[in-house]
Design a protein around this motif. Sequence first.
Motif, PDB file in Angstrom:
ATOM      1  N   ARG A 265      35.478  36.481  28.225  1.00 38.20           N
ATOM      2  CA  ARG A 265      36.190  36.484  29.495  1.00 38.20           C
ATOM      3  C   ARG A 265      37.496  37.216  29.305  1.00 38.20           C
ATOM      4  O   ARG A 265      38.104  37.156  28.245  1.00 38.20           O
ATOM      5  CB  ARG A 265      36.432  35.061  29.965  1.00 38.20           C
TER       6      ARG A 265
ATOM      7  N   VAL B 136      37.197  37.237  34.614  1.00 38.79           N
ATOM      8  CA  VAL B 136      35.798  37.616  34.784  1.00 38.79           C
ATOM      9  C   VAL B 136      35.119  37.582  33.425  1.00 38.79           C
ATOM     10  O   VAL B 136      35.778  37.630  32.385  1.00 38.79           O
ATOM     11  CB  VAL B 136      35.642  39.025  35.400  1.00 38.79           C
TER      12      VAL B 136
ATOM     13  N   GLU C 255      28.102  46.634  34.528  1.00 41.33           N
ATOM     14  CA  GLU C 255      28.861  45.472  34.072  1.00 41.33           C
ATOM     15  C   GLU C 255      30.332  45.850  34.065  1.00 41.33           C
ATOM     16  O   GLU C 255      30.700  46.961  33.680  1.00 41.33           O
ATOM     17  CB  GLU C 255      28.414  45.054  32.674  1.00 41.33           C
ATOM     18  N   VAL C 256      31.163  44.923  34.489  1.00 44.47           N
ATOM     19  CA  VAL C 256      32.582  45.223  34.617  1.00 44.47           C
ATOM     20  C   VAL C 256      33.230  45.526  33.265  1.00 44.47           C
ATOM     21  O   VAL C 256      34.181  46.296  33.179  1.00 44.47           O
ATOM     22  CB  VAL C 256      33.326  44.091  35.367  1.00 44.47           C
TER      23      VAL C 256
ATOM     24  N   VAL D   6      32.245  41.187  41.047  1.00 43.19           N
ATOM     25  CA  VAL D   6      33.707  41.254  40.931  1.00 43.19           C
ATOM     26  C   VAL D   6      34.315  41.596  42.285  1.00 43.19           C
ATOM     27  O   VAL D   6      35.331  41.015  42.685  1.00 43.19           O
ATOM     28  CB  VAL D   6      34.121  42.283  39.856  1.00 43.19           C
TER      29      VAL D   6
ATOM     30  N   VAL E 207      43.319  43.600  40.091  1.00 44.10           N
ATOM     31  CA  VAL E 207      42.695  44.412  41.134  1.00 44.10           C
ATOM     32  C   VAL E 207      43.742  44.702  42.203  1.00 44.10           C
ATOM     33  O   VAL E 207      44.231  43.787  42.858  1.00 44.10           O
ATOM     34  CB  VAL E 207      41.476  43.695  41.754  1.00 44.10           C
TER      35      VAL E 207
ATOM     36  N   ASP F 241      29.710  40.376  33.932  1.00 43.76           N
ATOM     37  CA  ASP F 241      29.664  40.285  35.390  1.00 43.76           C
ATOM     38  C   ASP F 241      29.441  41.661  35.994  1.00 43.76           C
ATOM     39  O   ASP F 241      29.999  42.664  35.537  1.00 43.76           O
ATOM     40  CB  ASP F 241      30.966  39.708  35.942  1.00 43.76           C
TER      41      ASP F 241
ATOM     42  N   SER G 136      34.169  38.464  44.350  1.00 40.19           N
ATOM     43  CA  SER G 136      35.208  37.517  43.931  1.00 40.19           C
ATOM     44  C   SER G 136      36.585  37.949  44.415  1.00 40.19           C
ATOM     45  O   SER G 136      37.392  37.119  44.851  1.00 40.19           O
ATOM     46  CB  SER G 136      35.229  37.394  42.403  1.00 40.19           C
ATOM     47  N   ALA G 137      36.859  39.244  44.345  1.00 42.11           N
ATOM     48  CA  ALA G 137      38.150  39.760  44.800  1.00 42.11           C
ATOM     49  C   ALA G 137      38.323  39.532  46.302  1.00 42.11           C
ATOM     50  O   ALA G 137      39.401  39.124  46.757  1.00 42.11           O
ATOM     51  CB  ALA G 137      38.271  41.239  44.462  1.00 42.11           C
TER      52      ALA G 137
ATOM     53  N   ASN H  33      30.742  42.816  50.581  1.00 43.72           N
ATOM     54  CA  ASN H  33      31.115  43.593  49.402  1.00 43.72           C
ATOM     55  C   ASN H  33      30.449  44.957  49.344  1.00 43.72           C
ATOM     56  O   ASN H  33      30.861  45.816  48.579  1.00 43.72           O
ATOM     57  CB  ASN H  33      30.864  42.814  48.113  1.00 43.72           C
TER      58      ASN H  33
ATOM     59  N   VAL I 238      29.728  44.625  38.817  1.00 45.52           N
ATOM     60  CA  VAL I 238      30.822  45.120  39.653  1.00 45.52           C
ATOM     61  C   VAL I 238      30.723  44.534  41.061  1.00 45.52           C
ATOM     62  O   VAL I 238      31.734  44.152  41.650  1.00 45.52           O
ATOM     63  CB  VAL I 238      30.823  46.662  39.680  1.00 45.52           C
TER      64      VAL I 238
ATOM     65  N   ILE J 174      41.538  40.418  34.739  1.00 45.58           N
ATOM     66  CA  ILE J 174      41.603  41.739  35.350  1.00 45.58           C
ATOM     67  C   ILE J 174      42.635  41.721  36.476  1.00 45.58           C
ATOM     68  O   ILE J 174      42.954  40.674  37.038  1.00 45.58           O
ATOM     69  CB  ILE J 174      40.240  42.227  35.899  1.00 45.58           C
TER      70      ILE J 174
END
Length: 153
Positions: free
Chosen positions: A33, A51, A101-102, A60, A38, A55, A63-64, A81, A57, A36
Amino acid sequence: MFSSNNSQKYKSCTKKGGNCFECHKDSRFDNKRFLIIVNVLGSAGPLRFLVNEEDLVSGVIESALKLYAKEGRLPALGSDNSKFLLYCANFGSDALSPWDEVGSCGARNFVLCKKPEQQPNMTEARSHIISRKGSGNWKAWLNKSLTFKISSH
């Protein structure tokens, strides 16, 4: 302490994700983990949250958007999203794929922005003709106004 049955259970458990203390202790480090940041275009400040490296994108972005709405930030962005793109702030200008993946890009700073909206019936050729036609009118207007000013001297 442990009964003999429990100690036998713990000694015989060698699988990852098993029920013993050693398996759980090691599994804490399997999910990497990281924090990040944003930056949302048009927003006053960045979002910060944790994150997992694996995870996606799209998750993410979701979540944002949830955190953005939870904090009551303006302007309101909505929750779809698929209407947003996530960019690595430090790297090239290409948006990340929603299926990446992020953690794959190695970045910790990102920029979230809305996808540009296109008119549904506008084809590329038609938009080119319209923009060319508009620029012709602009040039004609500029020529008329310059001619008018020069002849008035």
